[in-house]
Design a protein around this motif. Structure first.
Motif, PDB file in Angstrom:
ATOM      1  N   VAL A 102       1.072  -1.057   0.266  1.00 19.17           N
ATOM      2  CA  VAL A 102      -0.225  -0.072  -0.387  1.00 19.17           C
ATOM      3  C   VAL A 102       0.910   1.247   0.077  1.00 19.17           C
ATOM      4  CG1 VAL A 102      -1.911  -1.018   2.026  1.00 19.17           C
ATOM      5  CG2 VAL A 102       0.027   0.316   3.069  1.00 19.17           C
ATOM      6  N   LEU A 103       0.542   2.197  -0.746  1.00 12.80           N
ATOM      7  CA  LEU A 103       1.020   3.745  -0.407  1.00 12.80           C
ATOM      8  C   LEU A 103       0.517   4.489   0.619  1.00 12.80           C
ATOM      9  CD1 LEU A 103       1.292   6.402  -3.301  1.00 12.80           C
ATOM     10  CD2 LEU A 103       0.867   6.716  -0.989  1.00 12.80           C
ATOM     11  N   LEU A 104       0.557   4.930   1.965  1.00 11.52           N
ATOM     12  CA  LEU A 104       0.239   5.640   3.267  1.00 11.52           C
ATOM     13  C   LEU A 104       0.444   6.957   2.866  1.00 11.52           C
ATOM     14  CD1 LEU A 104      -0.306   5.045   6.329  1.00 11.52           C
ATOM     15  CD2 LEU A 104       1.765   5.055   7.116  1.00 11.52           C
ATOM     16  N   PHE A 105      -0.761   7.391   3.475  1.00 13.12           N
ATOM     17  CA  PHE A 105      -0.693   9.373   3.425  1.00 13.12           C
ATOM     18  C   PHE A 105      -0.835   9.051   4.622  1.00 13.12           C
ATOM     19  CE2 PHE A 105      -2.610  10.615  -0.583  1.00 13.12           C
ATOM     20  CZ  PHE A 105      -2.347  10.026  -1.709  1.00 13.12           C
ATOM     21  N   VAL A 106       0.519  10.037   5.296  1.00 11.25           N
ATOM     22  CA  VAL A 106       0.399  10.589   6.552  1.00 11.25           C
ATOM     23  C   VAL A 106      -0.440  11.863   6.323  1.00 11.25           C
ATOM     24  CG1 VAL A 106       1.874  11.256   8.854  1.00 11.25           C
ATOM     25  CG2 VAL A 106       2.514   9.244   7.084  1.00 11.25           C
ATOM     26  N   VAL A 107      -1.786  11.433   7.445  1.00 10.35           N
ATOM     27  CA  VAL A 107      -2.173  12.556   7.315  1.00 10.35           C
ATOM     28  C   VAL A 107      -2.468  13.892   8.332  1.00 10.35           C
ATOM     29  CG1 VAL A 107      -4.421  12.051   5.019  1.00 10.35           C
ATOM     30  CG2 VAL A 107      -4.115  11.898   7.047  1.00 10.35           C
ATOM     31  N   GLN A 108      -3.474  14.647   8.680  1.00 11.61           N
ATOM     32  CA  GLN A 108      -3.703  15.108  10.124  1.00 11.61           C
ATOM     33  C   GLN A 108      -4.813  14.906  11.005  1.00 11.61           C
ATOM     34  OE1 GLN A 108      -3.772  19.380   8.836  1.00 11.61           O
ATOM     35  NE2 GLN A 108      -1.890  19.951   9.715  1.00 11.61           N
ATOM     36  N   PRO A 109      -5.372  14.285  11.669  1.00 14.15           N
ATOM     37  CA  PRO A 109      -6.538  14.116  12.719  1.00 14.15           C
ATOM     38  C   PRO A 109      -6.716  14.749  12.005  1.00 14.15           C
ATOM     39  CG  PRO A 109      -4.628  13.894  14.534  1.00 14.15           C
ATOM     40  CD  PRO A 109      -3.918  14.725  12.690  1.00 14.15           C
ATOM     41  N   ASN A 110      -8.400  14.135  12.010  1.00 10.61           N
ATOM     42  CA  ASN A 110      -9.353  14.462  11.610  1.00 10.61           C
ATOM     43  C   ASN A 110      -9.555  15.790  10.001  1.00 10.61           C
ATOM     44  OD1 ASN A 110     -11.078  13.894  13.630  1.00 10.61           O
ATOM     45  ND2 ASN A 110     -10.114  15.253  14.872  1.00 10.61           N
ATOM     46  N   GLU A 111      -8.277  15.428   9.498  1.00 10.36           N
ATOM     47  CA  GLU A 111      -8.335  16.023   8.056  1.00 10.36           C
ATOM     48  C   GLU A 111      -9.571  16.354   7.360  1.00 10.36           C
ATOM     49  OE1 GLU A 111      -6.653  18.363   5.521  1.00 10.36           O
ATOM     50  OE2 GLU A 111      -5.092  17.053   6.722  1.00 10.36           O
ATOM     51  N   THR A 112     -10.016  17.656   6.776  1.00 10.19           N
ATOM     52  CA  THR A 112     -11.027  18.169   5.973  1.00 10.19           C
ATOM     53  C   THR A 112     -10.682  18.776   4.910  1.00 10.19           C
ATOM     54  OG1 THR A 112     -11.238  20.159   6.944  1.00 10.19           O
ATOM     55  CG2 THR A 112     -12.719  18.542   8.476  1.00 10.19           C
ATOM     56  N   ASN A 113      -9.141  18.785   4.351  1.00 14.61           N
ATOM     57  CA  ASN A 113      -8.677  19.451   2.957  1.00 14.61           C
ATOM     58  C   ASN A 113      -8.517  18.238   2.615  1.00 14.61           C
ATOM     59  OD1 ASN A 113      -7.645  20.844   1.303  1.00 14.61           O
ATOM     60  ND2 ASN A 113      -5.935  21.284   2.259  1.00 14.61           N
ATOM     61  N   THR A 114      -9.518  17.353   1.549  1.00 17.41           N
ATOM     62  CA  THR A 114      -8.973  16.282   1.277  1.00 17.41           C
ATOM     63  C   THR A 114      -9.298  16.370  -0.168  1.00 17.41           C
ATOM     64  OG1 THR A 114     -10.930  15.274   1.911  1.00 17.41           O
ATOM     65  CG2 THR A 114      -9.481  15.809   3.286  1.00 17.41           C
ATOM     66  N   VAL A 115      -9.293  17.195  -1.035  1.00 18.57           N
ATOM     67  CA  VAL A 115      -9.778  17.112  -1.985  1.00 18.57           C
ATOM     68  C   VAL A 115      -8.543  16.620  -2.941  1.00 18.57           C
ATOM     69  CG1 VAL A 115     -10.742  18.009  -3.950  1.00 18.57           C
ATOM     70  CG2 VAL A 115     -11.971  18.917  -1.469  1.00 18.57           C
ATOM     71  N   ASP A 116      -7.711  17.191  -3.222  1.00 19.84           N
ATOM     72  CA  ASP A 116      -6.706  17.158  -4.110  1.00 19.84           C
ATOM     73  C   ASP A 116      -6.173  15.387  -3.168  1.00 19.84           C
ATOM     74  OD1 ASP A 116      -5.754  18.058  -1.233  1.00 19.84           O
ATOM     75  OD2 ASP A 116      -3.761  18.480  -2.301  1.00 19.84           O
ATOM     76  N   GLN A 117      -5.543  15.237  -1.900  1.00 17.86           N
ATOM     77  CA  GLN A 117      -5.397  13.822  -1.481  1.00 17.86           C
ATOM     78  C   GLN A 117      -6.328  12.778  -1.868  1.00 17.86           C
ATOM     79  OE1 GLN A 117      -5.082  13.945   2.811  1.00 17.86           O
ATOM     80  NE2 GLN A 117      -4.610  16.213   2.862  1.00 17.86           N
ATOM     81  N   ARG A 118      -7.313  13.476  -2.336  1.00 22.24           N
ATOM     82  CA  ARG A 118      -8.498  11.645  -2.698  1.00 22.24           C
ATOM     83  C   ARG A 118      -8.193  11.939  -4.415  1.00 22.24           C
ATOM     84  NH1 ARG A 118     -10.079   8.460   0.955  1.00 22.24           N
ATOM     85  NH2 ARG A 118     -11.309   9.974   2.811  1.00 22.24           N
ATOM     86  N   LEU A 119      -8.148  13.041  -5.339  1.00 26.36           N
ATOM     87  CA  LEU A 119      -7.968  12.895  -6.664  1.00 26.36           C
ATOM     88  C   LEU A 119      -6.789  12.304  -6.856  1.00 26.36           C
ATOM     89  CD1 LEU A 119      -8.660  16.620  -7.603  1.00 26.36           C
ATOM     90  CD2 LEU A 119     -10.100  14.620  -8.254  1.00 26.36           C
ATOM     91  N   LEU A 120      -5.650  12.477  -6.201  1.00 24.20           N
ATOM     92  CA  LEU A 120      -4.682  10.607  -6.083  1.00 24.20           C
ATOM     93  C   LEU A 120      -4.642   9.725  -5.778  1.00 24.20           C
ATOM     94  CD1 LEU A 120      -1.746  13.264  -4.450  1.00 24.20           C
ATOM     95  CD2 LEU A 120      -2.321  13.197  -6.769  1.00 24.20           C
ATOM     96  N   GLU A 121      -5.220  10.005  -4.327  1.00 22.15           N
ATOM     97  CA  GLU A 121      -5.724   8.411  -4.574  1.00 22.15           C
ATOM     98  C   GLU A 121      -7.293   7.150  -5.289  1.00 22.15           C
ATOM     99  OE1 GLU A 121      -8.589   5.685  -0.789  1.00 22.15           O
ATOM    100  OE2 GLU A 121      -7.773   8.013  -0.599  1.00 22.15           O
TER     101      GLU A 121
END
Length: 194
Positions: A8-27
Motif C-alpha cells: 500500500v501507499l500510506l498517506f500521512v494526514v492530520q487527524p480529522n483532516e478536512t482538506n482532502t480533495v486533492d488527496q482524494r484525487l491522487l488516491e
C-alpha cells in the motif's frame, strides 16, 4: 483475497483532516490507473497500527480485521511539517508527554519504504530551516569563498525570512520596524506560522 497482501501507499494526514480533495484525487488516480491501494492515517494512528520489522526494515499495516498485514511500500507525507503535528510532545521519558507522533515518525524513517518527501527535503521545506539558512553567513559556511561566489549566487534566490520568536535578532527587528513605521512596509511582508 490477493489484495490482502498487496503493498500500500500510506498517506500521512492530520487527524480529522478536512482538506482532502486533492488527496482524494491522487488516491482515486492511483487506484483507477494502477490499482495501487492507499491507506490514510495520522501519526498517532500509525503509532498504533504500523509495525517495523527491525531485521528487514519492512513496515506493515494491520487492518485489525484478522486479515494479513499489508506492506507499506511508499509513505507520502501530507502532515508532519509543523510542530502542531506532534501534539503529544517529544520527550517520551516525561509522564506528561507520550511522544506518539515522534515515535511514529521515527518508525517510518527507520523503515525501508520510500518516503515522499525524504527527511532532508521535508526539513528543507520547513520555514524555520529556510529562515536559518537565509541568515547572513550561514550558507557561506557550506560554500567557502575559495569555491567561487556560489553562496552569493544562491542568496539572489532567497526571500527574506525573519523571526518573531525567542531567537529574534537585529535584522529581524529592522523588518518589523519597516512593516510598522515605513510607508508601504506593510505590503512587502507576509506573516506565516512555523
Amino acid at each position: 483475497d490477493s489484495d490482502a497482501t498487496q503493498p500500500v501507499l500510506l498517506f500521512v494526514v492530520q487527524p480529522n483532516e478536512t482538506n482532502t480533495v486533492d488527496q482524494r484525487l491522487l488516491e482515486f488516480a492511483l487506484w483507477n490507473n494502477h490499482e495501487i491501494p492507499v491507506v490514510r492515517m495520522s501519526l498517532a494512528e500509525i503509532h498504533d497500527k504500523v509495525t517495523l520489522d527491525e531485521t528487514t526494515g519492512r513496515l506493515t499495516f494491520d487492518h485489525g480485521s484478522g486479515s494479513a498485514k499489508q506492506e507499506v511500500a511508499v509513505v507520502y507525507f501530507r502532515a508532519g511539517y509543523a510542530p502542531t503535528d506532534y501534539p503529544s510532545g517529544y520527550d517520551t521519558t516525561n509522564a506528561n508527554s507520550s511522544g506518539v507522533e515522534w515515535l511514529a515518525r521515527q518508525r517510518l524513517e527507520r523503515g525501508s519504504a520510500t518516503k515522499c518527501p525524504s527527511l532532508g527535503y521535508h526539513l528543507a521545506g520547513a520555514k524555520k530551516v529556510q529562515q536559518e539558512l537565509a541568515r547572513a553567513g550561514v550558507v557561506e559556511r557550506f560554500f567557502p569563498a575559495a569555491d567561487g561566489d556560489e553562496a552569493a549566487e544562491m542568496r539572489t534566490a532567497f526571500a527574506g525570512l525573519y523571526s518573531l520568536g525567542d531567537d529574534v535578532n537585529e535584522e529581524d527587528l529592522r523588518a518589523v520596524k519597516e512593516v510598522l513605521f515605513q510607508e508601504g512596509g506593510e505590503g512587502r511582508y507576509v506573516l506565516k506560522p512555523q
